[in-house]
Design an enzyme around this catalytic site. Structure first.
Site, PDB file in Angstrom:
ATOM      1  N   TYR A  99       0.846  -1.203   0.000  1.00 20.64           N
ATOM      2  CA  TYR A  99       0.000   0.000   0.000  1.00 20.64           C
ATOM      3  C   TYR A  99       0.880   1.253   0.000  1.00 20.64           C
ATOM      4  CZ  TYR A  99       0.659   1.121   5.017  1.00 20.64           C
ATOM      5  OH  TYR A  99       1.181   1.475   6.238  1.00 20.64           O
ATOM      6  N   CYS A 100       0.316   2.342  -0.502  1.00 22.37           N
ATOM      7  CA  CYS A 100       1.012   3.631  -0.517  1.00 22.37           C
ATOM      8  C   CYS A 100       0.000   4.709  -0.143  1.00 22.37           C
ATOM      9  CB  CYS A 100       1.651   3.885  -1.877  1.00 22.37           C
ATOM     10  SG  CYS A 100       0.468   3.966  -3.260  1.00 22.37           S
ATOM     11  N   GLY A 101       0.016   5.840  -0.858  1.00 24.00           N
ATOM     12  CA  GLY A 101      -0.962   6.880  -0.573  1.00 24.00           C
ATOM     13  C   GLY A 101      -2.285   6.634  -1.271  1.00 24.00           C
TER      14      GLY A 101
END
Length: 250
Positions: free
Chosen positions: A209-211
């Protein structure tokens, strides 16, 4: 306007600045020396699925799939790296791809060919092998191999995050990570992922996951390329996690 020594000023002005993308330093040198005169933007050649697959056998070839993260997850060419054609595209190509590599492109539609070519040209990527004519439709109709990428909502990630057979991998920057994370997440910033693959267990499932899911899809595709079989991307990622009101660890 405080008085500072030269070294104090340098340290002050650089403190808190984000890590610059790798291509910044390279392009400074190119611009200072004078870039090779090309005359015009190169023409990206359409390739049949058979031509495309044959060229992929060269270890100097990198396949970049510029489709959306959801389209990529549904089915893609094995070994392709997903860098979606959005505003961030030039930045992340510059971060992730060595300019000496020859690039093969998977593009959403023929209308995007000119845009992709121009952006790569401006970044100094001069080795463009071509693009897959008629996109993934031609690939699947030719009966060629497809790879899939798992996709979870943030609710599914929350449900599975304590599974001992799962690594939750946060691929955001250090500053983003320090402001909060999914409980139990491991952190490797996506530009440094390839240098730290030995820190991850290929026997475990890995959820990235990231932003927003954009960088997480880059990371997930890199993991697949390097032989990680159980990989899941989280579309929406941190934005969706906070919107859902799920627990945040410091």
């Amino acid at each position: 306007m405080q008085a500072r020594s030269q070294q104090e000023f340098i340290e002050w002005i650089l403190s808190g600045m984000p890590e610059p993308p790798r291509h910044y330093a390279r392009l400074k040198k190119v611009n200072a020396q004078g870039a090779k005169v090309m005359g015009c933007v190169p023409t990206l050649q359409p390739l049949s699925p058979q031509e495309f697959e044959k060229m992929m056998a060269d270890e100097n070839i990198i396949v970049i799939d510029t489709r959306s993260i959801l389209a990529f997850g549904g089915g893609h060419i094995p070994g392709a790296i997903n860098i979606a054609l959005r505003a961030e595209f030039p930045n992340w190509v510059g971060w992730m791809i060595e300019p000496e590599k020859t690039l093969l492109l998977v593009i959403e539609s023929d209308r995007d060919v000119k845009l992709v070519t121009e952006q790569l040209f401006r970044l100094g990527y001069d080795h463009l092998g071509g693009y897959l004519h008629d996109g993934m439709t031609s690939w699947q109709n030719a009966g060629l191999p497809l790879q899939h990428l798992g996709e979870w909502t943030v609710y599914e990630l929350n449900e599975h995050k304590e599974d001992p057979n799962l690594t939750v991998l946060d691929v955001r920057s250090d500053d983003e990570f320090q402001q909060g994370k999914v409980p139990g997440a491991t952190h490797i910033y996506v530009p440094h992922l390839e240098a730290h693959l030995n820190e991850l267990d290929k026997n475990q499932a890995i959820a990235t996951y990231c932003g927003s899911g954009y960088r997480a899809s880059i990371a997930a595709s890199l993991l697949q390329k390097h032989g990680f079989d159980k990989v899941i991307n989280v579309p929406g990622s941190w934005n969706a996690w906070k919107a859902a009101g799920l627990a945040v660890a410091s």
